[in-house]
Write an enzyme that holds these catalytic residues in place. Structure first.
Site, PDB file in Angstrom:
ATOM      1  N   GLN A 135     132.079 -16.874 -18.838  1.00 17.01           N
ATOM      2  CA  GLN A 135     133.003 -16.303 -19.823  1.00 17.01           C
ATOM      3  C   GLN A 135     134.433 -16.285 -19.318  1.00 17.01           C
ATOM      4  O   GLN A 135     134.700 -15.898 -18.173  1.00 17.01           O
ATOM      5  CB  GLN A 135     132.558 -14.877 -20.148  1.00 17.01           C
ATOM      6  CG  GLN A 135     133.341 -14.213 -21.232  1.00 17.01           C
ATOM      7  CD  GLN A 135     132.817 -12.821 -21.545  1.00 17.01           C
ATOM      8  OE1 GLN A 135     131.858 -12.356 -20.944  1.00 17.01           O
ATOM      9  NE2 GLN A 135     133.460 -12.160 -22.474  1.00 17.01           N
TER      10      GLN A 135
ATOM     11  N   GLY B  24     134.896 -12.849 -11.898  1.00 19.56           N
ATOM     12  CA  GLY B  24     134.277 -13.974 -11.203  1.00 19.56           C
ATOM     13  C   GLY B  24     134.699 -15.307 -11.794  1.00 19.56           C
ATOM     14  O   GLY B  24     134.961 -16.270 -11.065  1.00 19.56           O
ATOM     15  N   CYS B  25     134.775 -15.376 -13.111  1.00 25.17           N
ATOM     16  CA  CYS B  25     135.170 -16.631 -13.762  1.00 25.17           C
ATOM     17  C   CYS B  25     136.646 -16.925 -13.522  1.00 25.17           C
ATOM     18  O   CYS B  25     137.032 -18.092 -13.387  1.00 25.17           O
ATOM     19  CB  CYS B  25     134.851 -16.576 -15.251  1.00 25.17           C
ATOM     20  SG  CYS B  25     133.061 -16.501 -15.575  1.00 25.17           S
ATOM     21  N   ASN B  26     137.466 -15.886 -13.456  1.00 23.68           N
ATOM     22  CA  ASN B  26     138.880 -16.087 -13.104  1.00 23.68           C
ATOM     23  C   ASN B  26     138.982 -16.730 -11.724  1.00 23.68           C
ATOM     24  O   ASN B  26     139.697 -17.718 -11.539  1.00 23.68           O
ATOM     25  CB  ASN B  26     139.636 -14.754 -13.093  1.00 23.68           C
ATOM     26  CG  ASN B  26     139.732 -14.102 -14.450  1.00 23.68           C
ATOM     27  OD1 ASN B  26     139.423 -14.702 -15.474  1.00 23.68           O
ATOM     28  ND2 ASN B  26     140.149 -12.854 -14.452  1.00 23.68           N
TER      29      ASN B  26
ATOM     30  N   ASN C 170     137.600 -20.434 -11.714  1.00 20.95           N
ATOM     31  CA  ASN C 170     138.509 -21.375 -12.378  1.00 20.95           C
ATOM     32  C   ASN C 170     139.788 -21.595 -11.577  1.00 20.95           C
ATOM     33  O   ASN C 170     140.290 -22.711 -11.518  1.00 20.95           O
ATOM     34  CB  ASN C 170     138.824 -20.912 -13.799  1.00 20.95           C
ATOM     35  CG  ASN C 170     137.788 -21.368 -14.784  1.00 20.95           C
ATOM     36  OD1 ASN C 170     137.868 -22.475 -15.295  1.00 20.95           O
ATOM     37  ND2 ASN C 170     136.792 -20.525 -15.035  1.00 20.95           N
TER      38      ASN C 170
END
Length: 162
Positions: free
Chosen positions: A40, A45-47, A50
């Site tokens: 998401q 974590g996704c920040n 990416n």
């Protein structure tokens, strides 16, 4: 569908990118492709994941690979996410989970004693011939992008030695 393995033919798909274009996997036959699936936009974590892939984007390009992030978010969400974090990596929107399910990544997850269906954070290296050269589960978010880059470099050096 169960998750794919090394040597399997990579399922083809076409998804919209955050830049308004479409990403069609088959259009990249002849060069390696790295797909990293993440749950998401905007979560810590996704920040991190990416940003790490974005920081290494030029190194993936130098190896001749196309790098694409995929999540179930919309193109509009990706546009905001990419701008907010100044990401270099194109992001493909898969809200209908076309690629996510084709790659076997929509599975039962457990978090804090709660069970739910969700995306299993995983990266795939697709070889120039369209087969899966490597499947790398993200057991730790930090360092995952570097691990994928190292695996790609190893794969390419092994291909060059043949």
């Amino acid at each position: 569908m169960s998750q794919l393995a090394t040597g399997d033919k990579a399922p083809d798909f076409s998804l919209p990118l955050d830049n308004g274009r479409d990403f069609h996997l088959a259009a990249h036959t002849g060069s390696p492709v790295v797909l990293f699936f993440y749950p998401q936009d905007g979560t810590p974590g996704c920040n991190d994941e990416n940003r790490e892939f974005s920081d290494l984007a030029d190194e993936f390009t130098a190896l001749g690979a196309t790098l694409v992030g995929i999540s179930p978010d919309t193109s509009q969400s990706h546009q905001k996410f990419r701008a907010r974090h100044d990401l270099k990596v194109p992001l493909a929107a898969d809200p209908n989970r076309v690629a996510i399910q084709a790659y076997g990544l929509w599975q039962l997850k457990k978090l804090y004693g709660r069970e739910f269906m969700g995306l299993i954070r995983t990266s795939f290296i697709i070889a120039a011939d369209g087969t899966i050269a490597a499947v790398i589960k993200a057991t730790r978010i930090r360092g995952h992008a570097q691990k994928v880059l190292d695996t790609l470099a190893k794969h390419l050096s092994e291909q060059g030695a043949k």
